[in-house]
Design a protein around this motif. Structure first.
Motif, PDB file in Angstrom:
ATOM      1  N   ILE A 231       0.838  -1.190   0.000  1.00 52.26           N
ATOM      2  CA  ILE A 231       0.000   0.000   0.000  1.00 52.26           C
ATOM      3  C   ILE A 231       0.874   1.241   0.000  1.00 52.26           C
ATOM      4  N   LEU A 235      -0.329   0.003  -4.970  1.00 48.20           N
ATOM      5  CA  LEU A 235      -0.627  -1.411  -5.165  1.00 48.20           C
ATOM      6  C   LEU A 235      -0.169  -1.960  -6.499  1.00 48.20           C
ATOM      7  N   LEU A 278      -1.489   3.881   8.128  1.00 49.50           N
ATOM      8  CA  LEU A 278      -2.704   4.668   8.350  1.00 49.50           C
ATOM      9  C   LEU A 278      -2.449   6.133   8.044  1.00 49.50           C
ATOM     10  N   LEU A 281      -2.231   6.596   4.299  1.00 48.02           N
ATOM     11  CA  LEU A 281      -3.544   6.517   3.647  1.00 48.02           C
ATOM     12  C   LEU A 281      -4.298   7.825   3.790  1.00 48.02           C
ATOM     13  N   LEU A 282      -4.103   8.502   4.930  1.00 48.14           N
ATOM     14  CA  LEU A 282      -4.821   9.757   5.130  1.00 48.14           C
ATOM     15  C   LEU A 282      -4.315  10.847   4.194  1.00 48.14           C
ATOM     16  N   PRO A 285      -3.310   8.856  -0.514  1.00 51.26           N
ATOM     17  CA  PRO A 285      -4.137   7.641  -0.517  1.00 51.26           C
ATOM     18  C   PRO A 285      -3.656   6.550  -1.456  1.00 51.26           C
ATOM     19  N   HIS A 286      -2.986   6.891  -2.525  1.00 48.15           N
ATOM     20  CA  HIS A 286      -2.632   5.830  -3.449  1.00 48.15           C
ATOM     21  C   HIS A 286      -1.159   5.458  -3.375  1.00 48.15           C
TER      22      HIS A 286
ATOM     23  N   PRO B 133     -10.197   7.514   6.481  1.00 47.12           N
ATOM     24  CA  PRO B 133      -9.618   7.404   5.132  1.00 47.12           C
ATOM     25  C   PRO B 133     -10.672   7.182   4.059  1.00 47.12           C
ATOM     26  N   ARG B 136     -11.505   9.503   1.024  1.00 50.78           N
ATOM     27  CA  ARG B 136     -10.825   9.571  -0.264  1.00 50.78           C
ATOM     28  C   ARG B 136     -10.565   8.202  -0.882  1.00 50.78           C
ATOM     29  N   LEU B 137     -10.843   7.162  -0.137  1.00 50.03           N
ATOM     30  CA  LEU B 137     -10.421   5.847  -0.605  1.00 50.03           C
ATOM     31  C   LEU B 137     -11.591   4.916  -0.808  1.00 50.03           C
ATOM     32  N   LYS B 138     -11.317   3.813  -1.509  1.00 46.31           N
ATOM     33  CA  LYS B 138     -12.304   2.751  -1.505  1.00 46.31           C
ATOM     34  C   LYS B 138     -11.621   1.409  -1.719  1.00 46.31           C
ATOM     35  N   TYR B 141      -7.875  -0.500  -0.425  1.00 48.78           N
ATOM     36  CA  TYR B 141      -7.149   0.414   0.434  1.00 48.78           C
ATOM     37  C   TYR B 141      -7.849   0.551   1.780  1.00 48.78           C
TER      38      TYR B 141
END
Lengths: 297, 364
Positions: A231, A235, A278, A281-282, A285-286, B133, B136-138, B141
């Protein structure tokens, strides 16, 4: 300062193993959008097959290493064929849960063998004395493990960049319908992706087994730890997996080296990747190298 | 409503309001009431040992937890691999009360319904936090975000002296109108408490799905871009789904703490999380009655496998521990077989049986 460099070295060792383990996960996700929660079990299976061949059957370690890679190659391919092929197009939760169920099944099968509960270690085949440079030491197994890891990662990158099969795998990951229309067999590519993932998993398992010893619990725990790594890297990026693997290894070793024992903290090395994840991700995100898909309504 | 108040022969709704009835015919209502009476009455008629009552309580607690998981995973389509951690949050809320105030404090023993609701709210708070999160995510993730919450939870419990480093923290016995609930009727008493909770929460979900908040969840699951275009806020809806699931899990955790009279680390591991997911899937994702079938099926299977491996152990060499091997194997096999051959779970069988009896003697 020696302590610092020692941690950097062990971080790179751990990180490169993470990178190798993460590679298999990224391969599968990139081509077929499946997050494989059974990856740790395949790693363990590869390691135990090598151990069985070298110790119980007396095959030279180099050949058993190759043989176990070949076996997991076909093992992972048949897993894809039997379980995942009929789930193409199903919702993501089904696919994830099938791999979790699969992990559980392999768990059960390995517990049936003598390898399930005890500790094993490979017979030593490298010099026992560690290599020392200015107080920083690295054992021969670690050094050889890292070198093999980088050779394998280089080989995989070459395979994806240059070979026809690799290019078709990249094409499928980019656009399944498009690649179908130019004559690429998408199911075959899925199978190959799983097979190469199995290959890299076996290699990772053998290297980990040589460095830390063989224990089923620690080996299959890799299947979960690898998720923060992929992550963080994004990915669907192989480069991301490598970079993030080494970053995670460093973070883990630094947390374990500097935080444990101070302020009453313990086992921070195990939890640090998840905390970092975590936070990542905040804000991103990618991941570092992941593709941000643009969505329009 | 159909002309016949007892048997539905077709869809005769003329307004949206009619469609929102909980029970469509008198028969539905009667059967449901009878079933409920049966559930409440059977322990009074049959003498049930504490051992079996404990198993039944366990199943009911799992039902509460799985209802929450079904909300977030089945209805809102967000995979949560950390549900046991939310259950643990609820349980450890009760445990921390016991640890700071003492196990015999009046808040823990007399005002336990309040504590249970509080535990649910704490769970909801953490659910919303972990769901952040989701703005913004799905997909995957988000699943990994819940996974990391699970790991962080396990680490915190294992490491903090306040939580006894994962060792058991004991919870005091509660009081009821008849006085202290003793050892003999402990499980008996909690059976009724959990049953009431299950019924209330079941009605809660059933009615939630008829409101715009419930339908927003389903819309976001089916297509969040379209839901966005229709004026819902997908991110907010997802966070709210996580909070709701956290509430259910928190309540389940508090009940767990009271029933077991202690909170330990092993009940809230990653393995348990996967167990809850399996229950939700075997029961049927996105259906309310699936959350009842799943826990029953999985817990029943667990018991059977344990008995089987116990009886088979007599014929096997002593070194082989069949139980450790057979448990994960059957568990995984059930998940995989259900996903491959009946992805809609046991709830689908229930639906088939229902429609068959409804349409009999015609096929359709």
């Amino acid at each position: 300062m020696t302590y610092f460099f020692q941690i950097v070295v062990s971080g790179i060792v751990v990180g490169s193993i993470y990178a190798l383990a993460a590679l298999g996960l990224v391969l599968v996700y990139k081509s077929s959008r499946v997050a494989n929660f059974a990856h740790g079990q395949i790693i363990a299976a590869g390691a135990f097959i090598t151990f069985f061949l070298t110790v119980d059957l007396g095959v030279p370690i180099f050949f058993s290493f190759l043989a176990s890679m070949a076996i997991t190659f076909f093992l992972a391919m048949s897993v894809e064929r039997i379980f995942l092929r009929r789930l193409i197009g199903e919702p993501i939760i089904s696919v994830i849960m099938v791999t979790i169920g699969l992990a559980s099944i392999i768990d059960g099968l390995i517990y049936l063998t003598p390898f399930g509960t005890e500790n094993f270690s490979f017979p030593p085949f490298l010099p026992d004395t560690p290599l020392t440079l200015a107080g920083v030491s690295i054992s021969w197994t670690q050094l050889v493990g890292v070198i093999i890891t980088f050779i394998l990662i280089g080989g995989f990158s070459w395979f994806f960049k240059k070979s026809t099969v690799g290019i078709s795998m990249r094409a499928v990951s980019d656009d399944q319908f498009g690649s179908m229309s130019v004559g690429i067999s998408v199911p075959r590519v899925f199978g190959l992706a799983w097979a190469t993932a199995g290959l890299s998993a076996a290699a990772a398992g053998c290297i980990i087994g040589n460095i830390t010893g063989l224990n089923f619990d620690t080996l299959h725990a890799f299947g979960i730890v690898v998720f923060p790594v992929v992550i963080l890297g994004g990915l669907d990026s192989i480069l991301g997996a490598v970079v993030a693997g080494i970053i995670m290894g460093l973070i883990q070793q630094f947390a374990a080296g500097y935080l444990d024992g101070n302020w009453g903290l313990n086992g921070t090395g195990d939890v640090a990747p998840y905390v970092i994840l975590l936070i990542i991700l905040l804000f991103k995100p990618h991941g570092l190298f992941g593709i941000h898909e643009i969505e329009r309504v | 409503m159909s002309q016949n108040q007892w048997l539905a022969t077709g869809n005769f709704f003329t307004s949206y309001k009619e469609e929102q009835h909980t029970f469509f015919t008198h028969l539905d209502r009667t059967i449901f009431t009878l079933f409920l009476v049966l559930l409440f009455a059977w322990p009074l008629v049959f003498e049930v040992g504490n051992k079996y009552m404990f198993v039944v309580n366990n199943v009911l607690i799992a039902i509460v937890a799985v209802m929450g998981l079904n909300l977030v995973t089945g209805f809102a389509g967000l995979i949560s691999i950390g549900h046991a951690a939310f259950v643990g949050i609820g349980a450890y809320t009760v445990a921390s009360f016991c640890r700071t105030l003492g196990t015999a404090h009046v808040l823990v023993t007399h005002f336990w319904p309040l504590v249970i609701i509080l535990a649910g709210l704490v769970g909801a708070g953490f659910g919303a936090l972990v769901g952040l999160p989701a703005f913004r995510l799905k997909h995957l993730y988000l699943a990994i975000a819940t996974l990391s919450f699970q790991m962080i939870f396990q680490w915190v419990i294992n490491f903090m002296t306040f939580f006894n480093q994962g060792q058991t923290i004991s919870i005091g016995r509660v009081f009821w109108f008849t006085g202290k609930v003793g050892r003999r009727d402990h499980y008996f008493f909690w059976y009724y408490v959990i049953l009431v909770v299950v019924v209330l929460m079941g009605f809660g979900i059933r009615n939630l799905l008829k409101t715009k908040y419930g339908r927003a969840l389903v819309a976001v699951r089916d297509n969040d871009r379209a839901a966005d275009a229709m004026g819902m806020h997908p991110g907010l809806t997802k966070v709210y789904a996580f909070a709701l699931a956290g509430f259910f899990a928190g309540v389940a955790g508090a009940l767990h703490a009271y029933v077991y009279r202690g909170v330990g680390f092993e009940s809230f591991t990653l393995h348990e999380s996967i167990g809850y997911l399996a229950m939700a899937i075997v029961g049927g994702l996105g259906t309310l009655n699936g959350s009842f079938w799943g826990p029953v099926a999985i817990k029943f299977l667990d018991l059977q496998v344990e008995q089987l491996s116990e009886s088979a152990a007599q014929y096997l060499p002593a070194g082989m521990n069949l139980a450790t091997a057979l448990k994960p194997f059957t568990f995984g096999l059930v998940i995989v077989l259900f996903l491959m051959f009946e992805p809609r779970g046991i709830a689908n069988w229930w639906r088939i049986v229902k429609s068959y009896t409804k349409l009999w003697p015609f096929r359709y």
